[in-house]
Enzyme design. Structure first.
Site, PDB file in Angstrom:
ATOM      1  N   LYS A 261      14.502   7.492   2.142  1.00 29.09           N
ATOM      2  CA  LYS A 261      13.903   6.653   3.203  1.00 29.09           C
ATOM      3  C   LYS A 261      14.973   5.904   4.018  1.00 29.09           C
ATOM      4  CE  LYS A 261       9.502   7.103   1.550  1.00 29.09           C
ATOM      5  NZ  LYS A 261       8.593   6.179   0.949  1.00 29.09           N
TER       6      LYS A 261
ATOM      7  N   GLY B 182       3.512   2.189   7.808  1.00 32.53           N
ATOM      8  CA  GLY B 182       2.218   2.592   8.371  1.00 32.53           C
ATOM      9  C   GLY B 182       1.861   4.035   8.106  1.00 32.53           C
ATOM     10  N   GLY B 183       2.728   4.735   7.348  1.00 36.21           N
ATOM     11  CA  GLY B 183       2.395   6.114   6.981  1.00 36.21           C
ATOM     12  C   GLY B 183       1.080   6.197   6.232  1.00 36.21           C
TER      13      GLY B 183
ATOM     14  N   THR C  48       4.266   4.351  -3.727  1.00 38.45           N
ATOM     15  CA  THR C  48       5.274   3.545  -4.420  1.00 38.45           C
ATOM     16  C   THR C  48       4.683   2.192  -4.819  1.00 38.45           C
ATOM     17  OG1 THR C  48       6.825   4.581  -2.872  1.00 38.45           O
ATOM     18  CG2 THR C  48       7.721   2.920  -4.352  1.00 38.45           C
TER      19      THR C  48
ATOM     20  N   THR D 237       0.848  -1.203   0.000  1.00 35.54           N
ATOM     21  CA  THR D 237       0.000   0.000   0.000  1.00 35.54           C
ATOM     22  C   THR D 237       0.880   1.248   0.000  1.00 35.54           C
ATOM     23  OG1 THR D 237      -1.768  -1.150   1.167  1.00 35.54           O
ATOM     24  CG2 THR D 237      -1.739   1.250   1.356  1.00 35.54           C
TER      25      THR D 237
ATOM     26  N   GLU E 254      -0.515  -5.013   6.265  1.00 38.01           N
ATOM     27  CA  GLU E 254       0.806  -5.144   5.623  1.00 38.01           C
ATOM     28  C   GLU E 254       1.678  -6.134   6.400  1.00 38.01           C
ATOM     29  OE1 GLU E 254       1.357  -0.751   3.574  1.00 38.01           O
ATOM     30  OE2 GLU E 254       1.919  -1.000   5.654  1.00 38.01           O
TER      31      GLU E 254
ATOM     32  N   GLY F 266       6.067  -0.709   0.009  1.00 40.69           N
ATOM     33  CA  GLY F 266       6.896   0.459   0.290  1.00 40.69           C
ATOM     34  C   GLY F 266       7.263   0.524   1.766  1.00 40.69           C
TER      35      GLY F 266
HETATM   36  C1  5RP Z   1       1.428   2.247   4.163  1.00 41.01           C
HETATM   37  C2  5RP Z   1       2.903   2.144   4.161  1.00 41.01           C
HETATM   38  C3  5RP Z   1       3.623   2.651   2.961  1.00 41.01           C
HETATM   39  O1  5RP Z   1       4.340   1.614   2.413  1.00 41.01           O
HETATM   40  C4  5RP Z   1       4.545   3.757   3.368  1.00 41.01           C
HETATM   41  O2  5RP Z   1       3.784   4.761   4.017  1.00 41.01           O
HETATM   42  C5  5RP Z   1       5.276   4.356   2.156  1.00 41.01           C
HETATM   43  O3  5RP Z   1       4.373   5.031   1.346  1.00 41.01           O
HETATM   44  P1  5RP Z   1       4.845   5.808   0.050  1.00 41.01           P
HETATM   45  O4  5RP Z   1       5.275   4.783  -0.943  1.00 41.01           O
HETATM   46  O5  5RP Z   1       3.605   6.561  -0.403  1.00 41.01           O
HETATM   47  O6  5RP Z   1       5.963   6.742   0.449  1.00 41.01           O
HETATM   48  O7  5RP Z   1       3.526   1.669   5.071  1.00 41.01           O
HETATM   49  O8  5RP Z   1       0.891   1.842   5.383  1.00 41.01           O
END
Ligand code: 5RP
Length: 231
Positions: free
Chosen positions: A122, A96-97, A30, A27, A104, A83
């Site tokens: 990151k 978890g962002g 990315t 999710t 996940e 991601g």
């Molecule tokens: C979602 C996540 C995502 O993998 C994480 O937040 C990275 O997101 P992005 O690819 O938009 O930077 O852990 O719960």
């Protein structure tokens, strides 16, 4: 991260996907790029079945024609591609962002391998600049927040713990829970924090993914690097 870097990381991760695989599908923005590239491959004849890690991912997969099953139907997966919000040198993660950390983690744990797609921003020496998402039950929210403060405080960690979305319209996860974002700063002993948080009854799960990533695909403007662990 620029969209081009997300696409570059996602394209590299496609190299881990083999015909016939049962795939956990992550999710986030990315992971969305990965889904778009995967859908193109499926149109060209690739045969995979995916288990989505969120309702959002399920919708995008449906829209693009990526065949899906539930984790009940396919409880053992070959590979998850997802991601991350932070990745350290040991390939431990904060996730978890996007609020999908529980599914996940369940999906990654049911997979033989987890490949993480990220850009170099990151990568960190020590996890914790990104606030740690902690998924909690709605019941007893304040008691749980106090218990989280105590448990983390006992490990020397302090910092603001915010309810995602605010008190008036909190963010609700796919599982119907809430998220506390904990700005602990540098988390020197992620395993100890994990154990402490999971000892709080109202904590459903947290976003520390320790020892789970098999490989991380890191996209930089200068090129792609793949770091592997022996998981
Ligand atoms: C979602 C996540 C995502 O993998 C994480 O937040 C990275 O997101 P992005 O690819 O938009 O930077 O852990 O719960």
């Amino acid at each position: 991260m620029s969209r081009d870097l997300k696409i570059a990381a996602a394209r590299e991760a496609l190299g881990f996907v083999e015909d016939g695989m049962k795939l956990g599908i992550g999710t986030g923005s990315t992971a969305d790029e990965f889904i778009r590239l995967l859908a193109e491959k499926i149109k060209d004849g690739l045969n995979i079945v995916g288990v989505p890690t969120s309702e959002r991912t399920a919708s995008l997969c449906d829209e693009l024609g990526v065949p899906l099953a539930t984790l009940e139907e396919m409880p053992q997966l070959d590979l998850t591609v997802d991601g991350a919000d932070e990745v350290d040198r040991k390939l431990d993660l904060i996730k978890g962002g996007g609020g999908a950390l529980l599914r996940e983690k369940i999906v990654a744990a049911a997979s033989q391998r987890m490949v993480v797609i990220a850009d170099s921003s990151k990568m960190v020496d020590v996890l914790g600049a990104f606030p740690l998402p902690i998924e909690v039950n709605r019941f007893g929210l304040t008691a749980t927040r106090i218990a989280v403060e105590r448990a983390s405080g006992a490990l020397g960690l302090a910092g603001e713990i915010r309810l995602r979305g605010g008190e008036d319209s909190p963010f609700v996860t796919d599982g119907g829970h809430l998220i506390l974002d904990a700005s602990f700063g540098r988390i020197r002993d992620a395993s100890a924090l994990s154990t402490a948080l999971l000892g709080v009854p109202g904590v459903v799960q947290h976003g520390l993914f320790i020892g789970m990533a098999s490989a991380v695909v890191i996209a930089r403007p200068a090129g792609i690097e793949v770091k592997s662990s022996n998981r």
